[in-house]
Every structure is written in structure tokens, then in C-alpha cells.
Design an enzyme around this catalytic site. Structure first.
Site, PDB file in Angstrom:
ATOM      1  N   SER A  14       0.805  -1.233   0.000  1.00 23.22           N
ATOM      2  CA  SER A  14       0.000   0.000   0.000  1.00 23.22           C
ATOM      3  C   SER A  14       0.833   1.275   0.000  1.00 23.22           C
ATOM      4  CB  SER A  14      -0.969   0.045   1.205  1.00 23.22           C
ATOM      5  OG  SER A  14      -1.700  -1.125   1.281  1.00 23.22           O
ATOM      6  N   GLY A  16       1.345   3.013  -2.665  1.00 19.70           N
ATOM      7  CA  GLY A  16       0.890   3.883  -3.759  1.00 19.70           C
ATOM      8  C   GLY A  16       1.650   3.641  -5.045  1.00 19.70           C
ATOM      9  N   LYS A  17       2.003   2.370  -5.277  1.00 18.63           N
ATOM     10  CA  LYS A  17       2.682   2.020  -6.535  1.00 18.63           C
ATOM     11  C   LYS A  17       1.798   2.329  -7.727  1.00 18.63           C
ATOM     12  CE  LYS A  17       3.506  -2.143  -5.782  1.00 18.63           C
ATOM     13  NZ  LYS A  17       3.356  -3.396  -5.491  1.00 18.63           N
ATOM     14  N   CYS A 379     -26.670   0.615 -11.906  1.00 15.37           N
ATOM     15  CA  CYS A 379     -26.771  -0.826 -12.011  1.00 15.37           C
ATOM     16  C   CYS A 379     -27.796  -1.364 -11.011  1.00 15.37           C
ATOM     17  CB  CYS A 379     -25.393  -1.456 -11.863  1.00 15.37           C
ATOM     18  SG  CYS A 379     -25.299  -3.062 -12.644  1.00 15.37           S
ATOM     19  N   GLY A 381     -28.676   0.040  -8.466  1.00 17.83           N
ATOM     20  CA  GLY A 381     -29.426   1.251  -8.112  1.00 17.83           C
ATOM     21  C   GLY A 381     -30.540   1.561  -9.095  1.00 17.83           C
ATOM     22  N   ARG A 474     -25.668  -9.494 -13.883  1.00 18.85           N
ATOM     23  CA  ARG A 474     -26.280 -10.735 -14.312  1.00 18.85           C
ATOM     24  C   ARG A 474     -27.760 -10.542 -14.640  1.00 18.85           C
ATOM     25  NH1 ARG A 474     -23.601 -12.920 -10.056  1.00 18.85           N
ATOM     26  NH2 ARG A 474     -21.810 -13.824 -11.080  1.00 18.85           N
ATOM     27  N   HIS A 519     -22.233   1.285 -15.634  1.00 15.86           N
ATOM     28  CA  HIS A 519     -21.404   1.918 -14.595  1.00 15.86           C
ATOM     29  C   HIS A 519     -20.673   3.113 -15.196  1.00 15.86           C
ATOM     30  CE1 HIS A 519     -21.763  -1.082 -11.367  1.00 15.86           C
ATOM     31  NE2 HIS A 519     -21.916  -1.944 -12.353  1.00 15.86           N
ATOM     32  N   GLU A 521     -19.356   5.540 -13.878  1.00 15.87           N
ATOM     33  CA  GLU A 521     -18.211   5.988 -13.077  1.00 15.87           C
ATOM     34  C   GLU A 521     -16.890   5.430 -13.602  1.00 15.87           C
ATOM     35  OE1 GLU A 521     -20.424   3.785 -12.202  1.00 15.87           O
ATOM     36  OE2 GLU A 521     -19.628   2.202 -10.904  1.00 15.87           O
TER      37      GLU A 521
END
Ligand code: GLN
Length: 547
Positions: A14, A16-17, A379, A381, A474, A519, A521
């Protein structure tokens, strides 16, 4: 032939690679180069599609329908280059390919070994699309020294030797811990992780050192000396307020120059960073704040809705406003009531799987509809918005989704959302059975939606009547209920090109209420916000009387 940059990590995970890789990609683009970013993950799952969002964060879906690691989302958000299936691989996928080949007899009866069979498979993967870009950036997940990662490191070692000299470099990220008692930054863990790399035949060309405190020149020189890198290739990486500062921060720290130096590219083309300066300007000079409730199931781990969080930030940038997102557990809403949503300027019900928590999501959709609060259903939602309308407006109190209790064999609901078993993708018809294995039963990747002219969603997309966004689900809204639902007020404003699958719904008599099966986003970028998020944040500003 592309030049290769391999990105590895040491000391702790973690660091931030993914972000460093994405920022470097953006900086190389700013200097006029073309790039592609790839992720090699050492875990044994064949892909992240079936990994729990609680454990692994969001599954990022590509246009070509691959379920990949969320780091590919970072890559896309920073470079704008659409990721592909061939940009993400795990040990599980590599081994599964090798074993399939073995079963097909492709190795002609040879003994199958990590070297050369597994490493060859990795090298073949790394070099896909080699002639398409100037730079290929390959990030290796995990930390140097992990058992699972060894075949990847070995494959890279071989790859570097097989390529012409100067064609590949290695960038290694480490951490400099700070000891408060002695007031010192410690370089020893970095030295050890570089030694670990060296012991497997790899030597970093660039070292990126994460640190919470300024790195004194003396320490930088010491790291360079002990780790066998040039002093100007020791790049400090400090914590940032926003991830979108990373390209400019890394540029100031000399990362892109050190990388081009390592490739002996000189003179280096001058960078044009105006795109990132504009992004920062929008972030820093935002006025006012809108508060958004995201009502979902995976609220403990923010990474589970990573792309939604980022798309909201982008929507804020588009409108020069700050967006504060609160993750509201939909089950809490079930227990305590929808008044928990009082005061929010907008409500999102994001994607999700399974029945748990859906009553809370339905309550959120009802609340948004009745109180005329901006609603974006993504989706699951959108499916919730449809079920809510069926139950409370169209006189179908037992409306539900086939997903909810399919284990019982026959559902206790009238399924207005049903399991899709056949659909059209391009020139093909795809067929699925409920019993197909979990990994491959979804409608995945980019699909076109045809929008009703002059609908709200068409207006949001600048008057477009055809859009393309990514899917991962699905179940589908059953179009046979379209007439009943439209009479009740819920318009079907987007459909698949063959007119069979509902892609978007909205209320004409609501200030802003849209559900989409896709989606949006996933395609949002700071310099090109997803239209639905920009439009939703704008509507939330009106709700909060900020415009
Ligand atoms: N569970 C729903 C389906 O499979 C929605 C999936 C999602 O929101 N990504 O159709």
C-alpha cells in the site's frame, strides 16, 4: 518496440505504486510520448471478479469486458488510455494458461516448470502490443520477497536481458519510516528491500521513497550510495491532499526526468502540464460543498466504491464545487428509517450483489422520488428504482428481483428484474445458464444504449442519442413491464439497440432522477468527468441552493 518500465515495491504494501505508475504515465504523455499501463498480480485468483469487495476493493471493468484490479482504474483516470483485458494478469491466470496448454499437449510431453514455462507465459503477456506505444509501464503487485511474486520477478529479469540494452528500467518504491524518538528517517528498510531485489538479479534505476517527513539531502545521498542508484534518481514522495496532485508533485520531485535520464533520452521533450494545472485549479478553487449520500452495502471499505468516489470528485471539479460523500449502510437505513437521508443534496444507490441491504436501497429510492432529491441509480441502483416504482406506483406490491431468493428455486417476488440468459454482443448471441460458473455469467464490458431524444439523460450527455458505458451484471429489468411502469410515471429513456434491454430510466416530473444499468463511473476522468456525475452534482448544487 516499446521501452519498458517495471514498477516494484518494497518494505510494506500500500505504498501507492499504482498511483506512482499512473502519475508517471501522465507525465510521459505530457512530454508527448504514448503509454500503456499494466498490472501483474501475484495472487492465485484467476481474476478479481469473484473476490470480495470488502477484501479487494472494487472490480474495475474494461471496455472489452475484463474484470480487473482497481489499479487499472487509476491508470485510466490519469492517462485516459482505455485499459484492455491484456493489461491485467494474475498468477492464477498465468498458471491456468500454462495448465491448459499442458492438457492440450502443447509442451510435447516436457516436464512443466516455473522456469521456463511459467516465466515464458509471463514474458509473452508483458510483450502483448509492444509495437503500439513508446512506453509500457508494468506494475508488479505485492512486495519484493513475497513467495507468489517470484516468478514475475524472474520473468522480468529474463525479459530485461532479452531486450536490447537500455530498453528497460526498474523503478522501485519504498518507505522511509520516521522514528519520532530520535527524530530520524530510517533508510535501512529501503537498503534491505533493494538488496532483496539484487539477490534475484534486479537493480533499480529509480527509487521512489515515500516519507511523511522531508528527506534531508544527506539521507538522499546515503540511499543513493547504499542502494547503487544515482542521487538524482532518488525521488522523494510525500503525502498529498489529493491524488490528483501526484503528476505535478512527482514532476517537481524529478521523477519523469530521472526516468528519461535512465533511458538516456536527451534532450528530453519539454512537458506540457497545463491539463494537470487546470485539474488542481478546479480542486483548490472550489466554492461551496454538496453532501451526497451513497447508500450501499459495502460501506466499510471505501475502495469498494473507488470509481464512484473518484467520479463524484470529478463531478465536483466540473462544477467547481466540493463534494462530500457519506457512505450510508443500506441495512442501517432499514433499521432506522429513511430520515437518515434528511439534509443530503443528492442520493446515489451504487452497484451491488445479493439481496442483503436491498430493502434499505428501495427506501432510499422512494425517499428520493417523493422528496424530489436528485437520485442517481447505478446498475443495482437502477434495478432498485424500477422495483420501487413497480411496488409503490404500479400496484405490484410483491415486485422484486430474481436475484433475491433464487436459491429457493422459485422466487417469492414477481421478478421485474430477471436473470438474463441470452443477449446480443456485437454480431454474437451470448447464452448463459443460471448454473454456469460464477466467474463468467455476467454481461460485461461496453454496450451501447439508445436514448430517447430530449430525455433528461440525453440532455445530460449533450443531446446524444447513443452512448456507450461499461456493464457488469447478471440481471436485467424486464421490458415487458415497460408500459405499466411508464403509465405509472417511470420513463424508459434508454434501451439496448435491439430494444430488448432497458438501459436507463427516469421520472419526467422529478428535478433529477436517473437510473442506468451501466457503470458510468468507470469512464470518468478528472479532465473528462462522466456526464452523469457532472449532471448529478449540478442538480445537487441546485438542491443545496448553491446555484
Ligand atoms: N446484482 C445485480 C445484477 O447482477 C447488479 C449488479 C451491479 O450492480 N453491478 O444484475
Amino acid at each position: 518496440m516499446a521501452r519498458y518500465i517495471f514498477i516494484t515495491g518494497g518494505v510494506v504494501s500500500s505504498l501507492g505504486k499504482g498511483l506512482a505508475s499512473a502519475a508517471l504515465g501522465a507525465l510521459l504523455q505530457a512530454r508527448g510520448f504514448t503509454v500503456r499501463l499494466r498490472k501483474l498480480d501475484p495472487y492465485l485468483n484467476v481474476d478479481p471478479g469473484t473476490m470480495s469487495p470488502f477484501e479487494h476493493g472494487e472490480v474495475f471493468v474494461t471496455d472489452d469486458g475484463a474484470e480487473t484490479d482497481l489499479d487499472l482504474g487509476h491508470y485510466e483516470r490519469f492517462t485516459g488510455v482505455a485499459a484492455r483485458r491484456t493489461d491485467s494478469v494474475s498468477s492464477g491466470r498465468i498458471y491456468s494458461n500454462v495448465l491448459e496448454k499442458e492438457r492440450r499437449g502443447e509442451y510435447l510431453g516436457k516436464t512443466i516448470q516455473v522456469i521456463p514455462h511459467v516465466t515464458n507465459e509471463i514474458k509473452d503477456f508483458i510483450s502483448i502490443g509492444d509495437d503500439e506505444v513508446d512506453f509500457m509501464l508494468c506494475e508488479i503487485g505485492g512486495t519484493v520477497g513475497d513467495i507468489e511474486g517470484l516468478p514475475f520477478f524472474e520473468a522480468i529479469r529474463q525479459f530485461i536481458h532479452e531486450r536490447p540494452r537500455g530498453q528497460c528500467i526498474l523503478m522501485h518504491l519504498t518507505l522511509l519510516p520516521y522514528l519520532a524518538a530520535s527524530g530520524e528517517l530510517k533508510t535501512k528498510p529501503t537498503q534491505h528491500s533493494v538488496k532483496e531485489l539484487q539477490s534475484i538479479g534486479l537493480a533499480p534505476d529509480v527509487l521512489v521513497c515515500r516519507s511523511e517527513h522531508p528527506i534531508p539531502e544527506k539521507e538522499r545521498a546515503k540511499i543513493a550510495l547504499f542502494c547503487n542508484v544515482r542521487p538524482d534518481a532518488v525521488i522523494p514522495a510525500y503525502d498529498l491532499k489529493s491524488i490528483y496532485e501526484a503528476p505535478l508533485a512527482y514532476h517537481r520531485a524529478g521523477l519523469d526526468r530521472a526516468v528519461l535520464d535512465a533511458f538516456q533520452i536527451s534532450p528530453a521533450p519539454r512537458p506540457d502540464l497545463s491539463k494537470w494545472e487546470d485539474v488542481i485549479d478546479r480542486l483548490e478553487n472550489a466554492e461551496g460543498q454538496v453532501n451526497i449520500a451513497v447508500v450501499g452495502k459495502y460501506t466499510q471499505l471505501e475502495d469498494a466504491y473507488k470509481s464512484i468516489a473518484e467520479a463524484l470528485t470529478h463531478g465536483g471539479m466540473a462544477n467547481r464545487v466540493r463534494v462530500k460523500a457519506d457512505w450510508v449502510d443500506s441495512e442501517k437505513l432499514e433499521g432506522e428509517g429513511a430520515h437518515l437521508l434528511d439534509g443530503y443534496h443528492g442520493i446515489i444507490v451504487p452497484g451491488g450483489f445479493g439481496e442483503r441491504g436491498t430493502e434499505g436501497m428501495l427506501a432510499a429510492a422512494k425517499y428520493a422520488r417523493e422528496k424530489k432529491v436528485p437520485y442517481l441509480g447505478i446498475c443495482l441502483g437502477m434495478q432498485m428504482a424500477v422495483i420501487e416504482a413497480a411496488r409503490n406506483l404500479a400496484g405490484m406490491p410483491d415486485a422484486g428481483s430474481e436475484e433475491f431468493d433464487h436459491e429457493a428455486g422459485k422466487t417469492r417476488f414477481t421478478p421485474v428484474v430477471y436473470h438474463l440468459k441470452e443477449w446480443v454482443q456485437g454480431n454474437y448471441t451470448v447464452q448463459r445458464k443460471v448454473t454456469d460458473d460464477k466467474g463468467g455469467t455476467m454481461r460485461l464490458g461496453a454496450y451501447t444504449a439508445v436514448l430517447t431524444p430530449e430525455s433528461r439523460i440525453s440532455e445530460v450527455y449533450g443531446g446524444a442519442v447513443q452512448i456507450e458505458d461499461r456493464h457488469r451484471h447478471r440481471y436485467e429489468v424486464d421490458a415487458t413491464y415497460r408500459d405499466a411502469l411508464e403509465q405509472a410515471g417511470l420513463c424508459f429513456s434508454g434501451m439496448s439497440p435491439d430494444g430488448k434491454l432497458p438501459e436507463a430510466v427516469e421520472y419526467a416530473d422529478h428535478p433529477w432522477f436517473i437510473g442506468v444499468q451501466s457503470h458510468p463511473e468507470l469512464k470518468s476522468k478528472p479532465f473528462a468527468p462522466a456526464p452523469l456525475f457532472a449532471g448529478f452534482v449540478r442538480a445537487a448544487m441546485q438542491e443545496g441552493r448553491l446555484v
